[in-house]
Design an enzyme around this catalytic site. Structure first.
Site, PDB file in Angstrom:
ATOM      1  N   ASP A 242       0.848  -1.196   0.000  1.00 16.14           N
ATOM      2  CA  ASP A 242       0.000   0.000   0.000  1.00 16.14           C
ATOM      3  C   ASP A 242       0.883   1.247   0.000  1.00 16.14           C
ATOM      4  O   ASP A 242       1.889   1.294   0.722  1.00 16.14           O
ATOM      5  CB  ASP A 242      -0.902  -0.010   1.236  1.00 16.14           C
ATOM      6  CG  ASP A 242      -2.011   1.011   1.129  1.00 16.14           C
ATOM      7  OD1 ASP A 242      -3.113   0.644   0.690  1.00 16.14           O
ATOM      8  OD2 ASP A 242      -1.756   2.193   1.478  1.00 16.14           O
ATOM      9  N   GLU A 286      -4.932   2.367  -4.265  1.00 15.45           N
ATOM     10  CA  GLU A 286      -3.475   2.580  -4.191  1.00 15.45           C
ATOM     11  C   GLU A 286      -2.816   1.364  -3.574  1.00 15.45           C
ATOM     12  O   GLU A 286      -1.822   1.453  -2.884  1.00 15.45           O
ATOM     13  CB  GLU A 286      -3.110   3.863  -3.420  1.00 15.45           C
ATOM     14  CG  GLU A 286      -4.134   4.428  -2.482  1.00 15.45           C
ATOM     15  CD  GLU A 286      -4.366   3.569  -1.230  1.00 15.45           C
ATOM     16  OE1 GLU A 286      -5.256   2.687  -1.340  1.00 15.45           O
ATOM     17  OE2 GLU A 286      -3.711   3.774  -0.204  1.00 15.45           O
TER      18      GLU A 286
HETATM   19  N1  LIG Z   1      -5.181   9.437  -8.158  1.00 19.90           N
HETATM   20  C1  LIG Z   1      -5.764   8.334  -7.746  1.00 19.90           C
HETATM   21  N2  LIG Z   1      -6.063   8.213  -6.439  1.00 19.90           N
HETATM   22  C2  LIG Z   1      -6.641   7.090  -6.000  1.00 19.90           C
HETATM   23  C3  LIG Z   1      -6.954   6.053  -6.869  1.00 19.90           C
HETATM   24  N3  LIG Z   1      -7.520   5.072  -6.148  1.00 19.90           N
HETATM   25  C4  LIG Z   1      -7.552   5.486  -4.868  1.00 19.90           C
HETATM   26  N4  LIG Z   1      -7.032   6.701  -4.755  1.00 19.90           N
HETATM   27  C5  LIG Z   1      -6.869   7.540  -3.588  1.00 19.90           C
HETATM   28  O1  LIG Z   1      -5.991   6.941  -2.653  1.00 19.90           O
HETATM   29  C6  LIG Z   1      -6.244   7.530  -1.399  1.00 19.90           C
HETATM   30  C7  LIG Z   1      -6.165   6.478  -0.351  1.00 19.90           C
HETATM   31  O2  LIG Z   1      -6.310   7.128   0.862  1.00 19.90           O
HETATM   32  P1  LIG Z   1      -6.281   6.395   2.260  1.00 19.90           P
HETATM   33  O3  LIG Z   1      -7.023   5.085   2.151  1.00 19.90           O
HETATM   34  O4  LIG Z   1      -6.735   7.368   3.290  1.00 19.90           O
HETATM   35  O5  LIG Z   1      -4.807   6.005   2.469  1.00 19.90           O
HETATM   36  P2  LIG Z   1      -3.479   6.862   2.464  1.00 19.90           P
HETATM   37  O6  LIG Z   1      -3.736   8.330   2.304  1.00 19.90           O
HETATM   38  O7  LIG Z   1      -2.578   6.254   1.449  1.00 19.90           O
HETATM   39  O8  LIG Z   1      -2.957   6.611   3.900  1.00 19.90           O
HETATM   40  P3  LIG Z   1      -2.318   5.259   4.453  1.00 19.90           P
HETATM   41  O9  LIG Z   1      -2.710   4.145   3.523  1.00 19.90           O
HETATM   42  O10 LIG Z   1      -2.910   5.105   5.798  1.00 19.90           O
HETATM   43  O11 LIG Z   1      -0.864   5.494   4.475  1.00 19.90           O
HETATM   44  C8  LIG Z   1      -7.637   8.161  -1.481  1.00 19.90           C
HETATM   45  O12 LIG Z   1      -7.484   9.559  -1.480  1.00 19.90           O
HETATM   46  C9  LIG Z   1      -8.149   7.723  -2.832  1.00 19.90           C
HETATM   47  O13 LIG Z   1      -8.963   8.695  -3.442  1.00 19.90           O
HETATM   48  C10 LIG Z   1      -6.659   6.218  -8.255  1.00 19.90           C
HETATM   49  O14 LIG Z   1      -6.904   5.370  -9.102  1.00 19.90           O
HETATM   50  N5  LIG Z   1      -6.056   7.374  -8.655  1.00 19.90           N
END
Ligand SMILES: Nc1nc2c(ncn2[C@@H]2O[C@H](COP(=O)(O)OP(=O)(O)OP(=O)(O)O)[C@@H](O)[C@H]2O)c(=O)[nH]1
Length: 383
Positions: A242, A286
């Site tokens: 992740d 992500e």
């Molecule tokens: N640009 C982009 N963002 C994505 C995609 N899929 C998920 N996200 C973003 O990834 C972010 C994941 O956020 P969180 O689950 O809070 O996790 P994090 O900010 O990485 O924090 P931790 O995992 O706790 O380190 C969210 O803002 C989603 O909108 C994608 O395909 N493209």
């Protein structure tokens, strides 16, 4: 969608070879039977008939051999060879049939040879019209010499047969051309369907953003590998990965840059996945996942640590931004024959990942089934 002519080479050769295999020895068989029935396998004709029949047999065998190896690197050369052998084959028949009919004049034997020749022509339309130049040459060699020969005979009955042979020849030519058009249209449809099916299959297995395998494909391969390793008593490891604080990357640079980040991370992870059986997939937003068949926990942990360190040391350069990206990785491994299920394996990798996040991110945590979760790396400072 326009299909280039080149793409038809092998499919057309395949049809020729499939059809050829079924009829290739018919000339020799039919020729032998007819020569025997009409008394040409004895007396002064014996040698000539045997020579022609054995020539036809050799050519038939050669043609049969070509039919087996139609899928060569050089389909054009194959087609030339196949056409040449087929036409030589048919010349042998035409000479034999023409000689017999000319010798017999108007009687039932001539009639039998003529009908058999007409049958071969009709068979040729069915089996060769996928390549009209071959089908037309084939019919012409079979019918035209007979028609010309009889046209100049004094018997008016033979002149009439020559006339109708010419008409039949014309009809067969027209039929060949029509069949050729149908063949080409159906080959084109088949190729387009195959190409669409291949594209759909790829699309259904691929993540649209990164081009990696998607979750569905990952789960299908996990299931396959699980069963395989269950039989071979092997180990199976999973790395659940992740990106840390990805939300803040999105918030700071925008979603487009966030997407680019995901693609670059996918590329970087790909660099480290070298063994053909290993599979890297995008598991969620992500989140990435790596399947390492035939790998024990220690080996998987070492791979995870390399990934984690490499990512932490190299901030991503996207447009004018330098974006530091770190990974948290949960690792789990099992021997499918010993314990658990695929779902449990994924769950354990996921809970190891959760622990990595809890412990402060940018690290690898391994899950041991029988013990507590243990961190195998210390916190890595970003470069
Ligand atoms: N640009 C982009 N963002 C994505 C995609 N899929 C998920 N996200 C973003 O990834 C972010 C994941 O956020 P969180 O689950 O809070 O996790 P994090 O900010 O990485 O924090 P931790 O995992 O706790 O380190 C969210 O803002 C989603 O909108 C994608 O395909 N493209």
């Amino acid at each position: 969608m326009e299909i280039p002519e080149e793409a038809f080479l092998v499919p057309v050769n395949r049809v020729l070879a499939d059809n050829g295999r079924r009829v290739v020895l018919a000339y020799v068989g039919l020729g032998g039977v007819l020569a025997y029935v009409s008394g040409y396998l004895e007396g002064e004709w014996l040698l000539t008939s045997l020579l022609l029949l054995s020539g036809a047999l050799m050519l038939g065998l050669l043609r049969l051999w070509l039919c087996w190896r139609f899928d060569t690197d050089n389909p054009r050369a194959w087609r030339r060879q196949y056409s040449l052998v087929t036409l030589l084959n048919v010349i042998a028949w035409s000479v034999l049939a023409g000689a017999v009919m000319f010798h017999q004049g108007v009687n039932h034997i001539t009639f039998i040879w003529l009908m058999t020749t007409a049958g071969l022509v009709a068979g040729g339309v069915a089996s060769m019209s996928v390549l009209p130049s071959l089908a037309i040459s084939y019919q012409t060699i079979l019918l035209l010499p007979i028609a010309v020969l009889w046209w100049f005979r004094p018997e008016s009955e033979l002149n009439a047969v020559a006339f109708f042979t010419l008409i039949f020849w014309g009809q067969m030519l027209a039929l060949s051309m029509q069949q050729a058009r149908h063949h080409k249209a159906s080959l084109r449809d088949k190729m387009m369907l195959e190409s669409h099916a291949a594209k759909l299959k790829t699309a259904s297995e691929q993540d649209a953003l990164t081009g990696l395998a998607n979750r569905r494909h990952f789960e299908a391969i996990l299931s396959q590998e699980w069963n395989r390793l269950h039989r071979s008593y092997g180990h199976l490891a999973v790395l659940m990965i992740d990106l840390d604080h990805f939300k803040s990357i999105n918030d700071t640079y925008g979603h487009q840059i966030g997407d680019k980040c995901l693609c670059r991370v996918a590329l970087s992870l790909r660099e480290f996945i070298r063994r053909p059986a290993d599979l890297l997939a995008r598991y969620g937003g992500e989140e990435f996942i790596i399947l390492l068949p035939d790998t024990e926990l220690e080996g998987a942990a070492a791979v995870a640590q390399t990934l984690c360190e490499a990512m932490a040391r190299r901030p991503l350069r996207i447009v004018e931004h330098q974006i530091p990206v770190t990974l948290s990785i949960g690792v789990a491994a099992v021997r499918p024959v010993d314990e658990g299920s695929r779902e449990q394996l994924l769950k354990r990798a996921d809970s190891a990942l959760y622990r990595a996040k809890q412990k402060g991110r940018n690290r690898v945590v391994c899950d041991y089934a029988e013990r507590d979760i243990v961190s195998v790396t210390e916190h890595l400072e970003t470069a």
